[in-house]
Design a protein around this motif. Structure first.
Motif, PDB file in Angstrom:
ATOM      1  N   HIS A 212      62.054  59.530 -44.620  1.00 54.11           N
ATOM      2  CA  HIS A 212      62.422  59.020 -43.059  1.00 54.11           C
ATOM      3  C   HIS A 212      62.468  60.063 -41.902  1.00 54.11           C
ATOM      4  CE1 HIS A 212      64.261  56.681 -39.869  1.00 54.11           C
ATOM      5  NE2 HIS A 212      65.278  57.390 -40.026  1.00 54.11           N
ATOM      6  N   ILE A 213      63.021  61.412 -42.315  1.00 51.37           N
ATOM      7  CA  ILE A 213      63.119  62.460 -41.493  1.00 51.37           C
ATOM      8  C   ILE A 213      61.859  63.020 -41.211  1.00 51.37           C
ATOM      9  CG2 ILE A 213      63.844  64.807 -41.387  1.00 51.37           C
ATOM     10  CD1 ILE A 213      66.263  63.655 -42.699  1.00 51.37           C
ATOM     11  N   VAL A 214      60.897  63.215 -42.332  1.00 55.91           N
ATOM     12  CA  VAL A 214      59.594  63.716 -41.903  1.00 55.91           C
ATOM     13  C   VAL A 214      58.606  62.741 -41.271  1.00 55.91           C
ATOM     14  CG1 VAL A 214      57.538  64.221 -43.356  1.00 55.91           C
ATOM     15  CG2 VAL A 214      59.400  65.010 -44.123  1.00 55.91           C
ATOM     16  N   ARG A 215      58.702  61.319 -41.452  1.00 53.87           N
ATOM     17  CA  ARG A 215      57.971  60.389 -40.608  1.00 53.87           C
ATOM     18  C   ARG A 215      58.236  60.489 -39.245  1.00 53.87           C
ATOM     19  NH1 ARG A 215      58.817  56.930 -44.960  1.00 53.87           N
ATOM     20  NH2 ARG A 215      60.595  55.861 -43.845  1.00 53.87           N
ATOM     21  N   SER A 216      59.609  60.710 -39.045  1.00 52.13           N
ATOM     22  CA  SER A 216      60.058  60.695 -37.695  1.00 52.13           C
ATOM     23  C   SER A 216      59.909  62.071 -36.837  1.00 52.13           C
ATOM     24  CB  SER A 216      61.604  60.662 -37.565  1.00 52.13           C
ATOM     25  OG  SER A 216      61.973  59.443 -38.015  1.00 52.13           O
ATOM     26  N   TYR A 217      59.800  63.219 -37.620  1.00 47.97           N
ATOM     27  CA  TYR A 217      59.662  64.175 -36.970  1.00 47.97           C
ATOM     28  C   TYR A 217      58.047  64.492 -36.782  1.00 47.97           C
ATOM     29  CZ  TYR A 217      58.656  69.372 -36.481  1.00 47.97           C
ATOM     30  OH  TYR A 217      58.500  70.596 -35.901  1.00 47.97           O
ATOM     31  N   ARG A 218      57.057  63.855 -37.588  1.00 45.46           N
ATOM     32  CA  ARG A 218      55.675  63.932 -37.230  1.00 45.46           C
ATOM     33  C   ARG A 218      55.497  63.120 -35.791  1.00 45.46           C
ATOM     34  NH1 ARG A 218      53.741  63.271 -43.548  1.00 45.46           N
ATOM     35  NH2 ARG A 218      53.692  65.499 -44.045  1.00 45.46           N
ATOM     36  N   GLN A 219      56.175  62.006 -35.802  1.00 46.80           N
ATOM     37  CA  GLN A 219      56.102  61.153 -34.727  1.00 46.80           C
ATOM     38  C   GLN A 219      56.346  61.811 -33.346  1.00 46.80           C
ATOM     39  OE1 GLN A 219      54.615  58.386 -34.329  1.00 46.80           O
ATOM     40  NE2 GLN A 219      54.959  58.290 -32.012  1.00 46.80           N
ATOM     41  N   MET A 220      57.621  62.515 -33.477  1.00 52.05           N
ATOM     42  CA  MET A 220      57.962  63.573 -32.251  1.00 52.05           C
ATOM     43  C   MET A 220      56.976  64.594 -32.043  1.00 52.05           C
ATOM     44  SD  MET A 220      61.966  64.626 -33.477  1.00 52.05           S
ATOM     45  CE  MET A 220      62.997  63.295 -34.121  1.00 52.05           C
ATOM     46  N   VAL A 221      56.261  65.129 -32.929  1.00 52.41           N
ATOM     47  CA  VAL A 221      55.533  66.130 -32.801  1.00 52.41           C
ATOM     48  C   VAL A 221      54.070  65.642 -32.083  1.00 52.41           C
ATOM     49  CG1 VAL A 221      53.639  67.894 -33.954  1.00 52.41           C
ATOM     50  CG2 VAL A 221      56.047  67.785 -34.620  1.00 52.41           C
ATOM     51  N   ARG A 222      53.581  64.336 -32.516  1.00 54.84           N
ATOM     52  CA  ARG A 222      52.491  63.706 -31.891  1.00 54.84           C
ATOM     53  C   ARG A 222      52.821  63.487 -30.280  1.00 54.84           C
ATOM     54  NH1 ARG A 222      51.982  61.213 -37.177  1.00 54.84           N
ATOM     55  NH2 ARG A 222      53.393  59.371 -36.464  1.00 54.84           N
ATOM     56  N   GLU A 223      54.126  63.080 -30.054  1.00 55.46           N
ATOM     57  CA  GLU A 223      54.223  62.552 -28.722  1.00 55.46           C
ATOM     58  C   GLU A 223      54.528  63.839 -28.062  1.00 55.46           C
ATOM     59  OE1 GLU A 223      57.836  60.641 -28.965  1.00 55.46           O
ATOM     60  OE2 GLU A 223      57.263  58.664 -29.816  1.00 55.46           O
ATOM     61  N   ALA A 224      54.944  64.833 -28.398  1.00 57.68           N
ATOM     62  CA  ALA A 224      54.911  66.162 -27.514  1.00 57.68           C
ATOM     63  C   ALA A 224      53.606  66.508 -27.338  1.00 57.68           C
ATOM     64  CB  ALA A 224      55.785  67.252 -28.580  1.00 57.68           C
ATOM     65  N   VAL A 225      52.765  66.564 -28.353  1.00 55.61           N
ATOM     66  CA  VAL A 225      51.379  66.992 -28.121  1.00 55.61           C
ATOM     67  C   VAL A 225      50.707  66.080 -27.027  1.00 55.61           C
ATOM     68  CG1 VAL A 225      49.086  66.950 -28.931  1.00 55.61           C
ATOM     69  CG2 VAL A 225      50.947  67.739 -30.388  1.00 55.61           C
ATOM     70  N   ARG A 226      50.980  64.850 -27.209  1.00 53.63           N
ATOM     71  CA  ARG A 226      50.473  63.934 -25.956  1.00 53.63           C
ATOM     72  C   ARG A 226      51.046  64.359 -24.576  1.00 53.63           C
ATOM     73  NH1 ARG A 226      50.970  59.680 -29.891  1.00 53.63           N
ATOM     74  NH2 ARG A 226      52.934  58.988 -29.156  1.00 53.63           N
ATOM     75  N   ARG A 227      52.226  64.716 -24.412  1.00 56.04           N
ATOM     76  CA  ARG A 227      52.857  65.204 -23.223  1.00 56.04           C
ATOM     77  C   ARG A 227      52.100  66.586 -22.605  1.00 56.04           C
ATOM     78  NH1 ARG A 227      57.583  63.482 -25.720  1.00 56.04           N
ATOM     79  NH2 ARG A 227      58.307  65.873 -26.213  1.00 56.04           N
ATOM     80  N   ALA A 228      52.028  67.379 -23.625  1.00 59.17           N
ATOM     81  CA  ALA A 228      51.300  68.532 -23.445  1.00 59.17           C
ATOM     82  C   ALA A 228      49.892  68.317 -22.940  1.00 59.17           C
ATOM     83  CB  ALA A 228      51.226  69.633 -24.525  1.00 59.17           C
ATOM     84  N   GLU A 229      49.268  67.455 -23.277  1.00 57.32           N
ATOM     85  CA  GLU A 229      47.875  67.118 -22.814  1.00 57.32           C
ATOM     86  C   GLU A 229      47.787  66.204 -21.593  1.00 57.32           C
ATOM     87  OE1 GLU A 229      46.256  65.254 -26.317  1.00 57.32           O
ATOM     88  OE2 GLU A 229      45.655  67.360 -27.385  1.00 57.32           O
TER      89      GLU A 229
END
Length: 263
Positions: A212-229
């Motif tokens: 659950h933690i791994v899935r959530s963290y990966r989602q956080m990373v994807r959202e951070a990448v989208r914000r950076a782009e």
């Protein structure tokens, strides 16, 4: 006639000024050390849990698995569940952080810390637990564990922190509290919303917790990448983040009928 509090001794202005500097020093050291740790999971639980307890063993396993998934582990640095989680992380060769606290009754720090901090103030220590964690895991514990659990729930519920995973390990320990929140807070008094009960996960399976933690963290990373782009306008001040890692939000609306009290 003497005032009622004449027997009390209040700190001088000079003493209060030095207190501010001591508080700042705790934050400076904590930020300096923790900023180099990387993504971490804060683990909470009772200092009274013995090594032969099943929850101690589960915490060791959790610490090990979190390191295998490239997370650091942060605890309060003491015995019990804190020791167990640090032990699992330490023996797996990962970053095992202990945020130790000075107490009137001496706290014995556990020997499984390869990154160790010391705090006089609970509030400074608690900032480190929240600011540098991508998830919270709460094992059975006392007032301190409850404090961390409900503070994290409050930060997410009010939008002062991004939604991060909160995992409760131990259905036999937590189920009555969850039922009380559902029956009393939600249904009887309506002091929380139905979706608030979805802010945490209850399980007995550490592997389920880690996934659950791994899935959530990966989602956080994807959202951070989208914000950076994102190439449009800069985020509004309400989306900015303050130094302690919480979101700024909307300024409080001043009550025109409130009376201003001056010292």
């Amino acid at each position: 006639m003497q005032p009622r509090d004449a027997h009390l001794t209040y700190p001088s202005a000079a003493e209060e000024t030095w207190r501010i500097f001591r508080i700042i020093a705790e934050f400076v050291e904590g930020f300096d050390v923790m900023s180099r740790v990387g993504p971490a999971v804060s683990v909470f639980g009772s200092a009274r849990i013995r090594p032969d307890d099943r929850y101690y063993q589960l915490a060791v396993e959790l610490g090990r698995r979190l390191v295998e998934e490239k997370f650091a582990v942060i605890t309060g640095g003491g015995p019990g569940i804190m020791e167990a989680a640090n032990k699992g992380a330490f023996e797996a060769g990962g970053a095992s952080v202990g945020a130790n606290i000075f107490l009137p009754v001496e706290q014995k720090s556990n020997p499984y810390q390869n990154i160790s901090l010391e705090f006089h103030h609970f509030f400074a220590r608690k900032v480190m637990f929240v600011k540098y964690a991508v998830a919270f895991v709460c094992f059975p514990g006392g007032f301190g564990t409850m404090d961390e659990f409900f503070e994290s729930m409050t930060l997410i519920q009010t939008g002062k922190a991004s939604r991060f995973p909160i995992v409760l390990i131990g259905t036999d320990f937590w189920k009555d509290l969850v039922e009380w929140m559902r029956g009393t807070l939600l249904q009887k008094f309506s002091t929380i919303s139905p979706e608030d009960l979805n802010l945490f996960m209850l399980t007995d399976d550490t592997e389920e917790a880690v996934k659950h933690i791994v899935r959530s963290y990966r989602q956080m990373v994807r959202e951070a990448v989208r914000r950076a782009e994102f190439t449009g306008p800069r985020p509004s001040p309400s989306e900015a983040r303050t130094a302690e890692g919480t979101q700024v939000g909307v300024p409080p609306r001043k009550n025109r009928n409130a009376r201003e009290v001056r010292p």
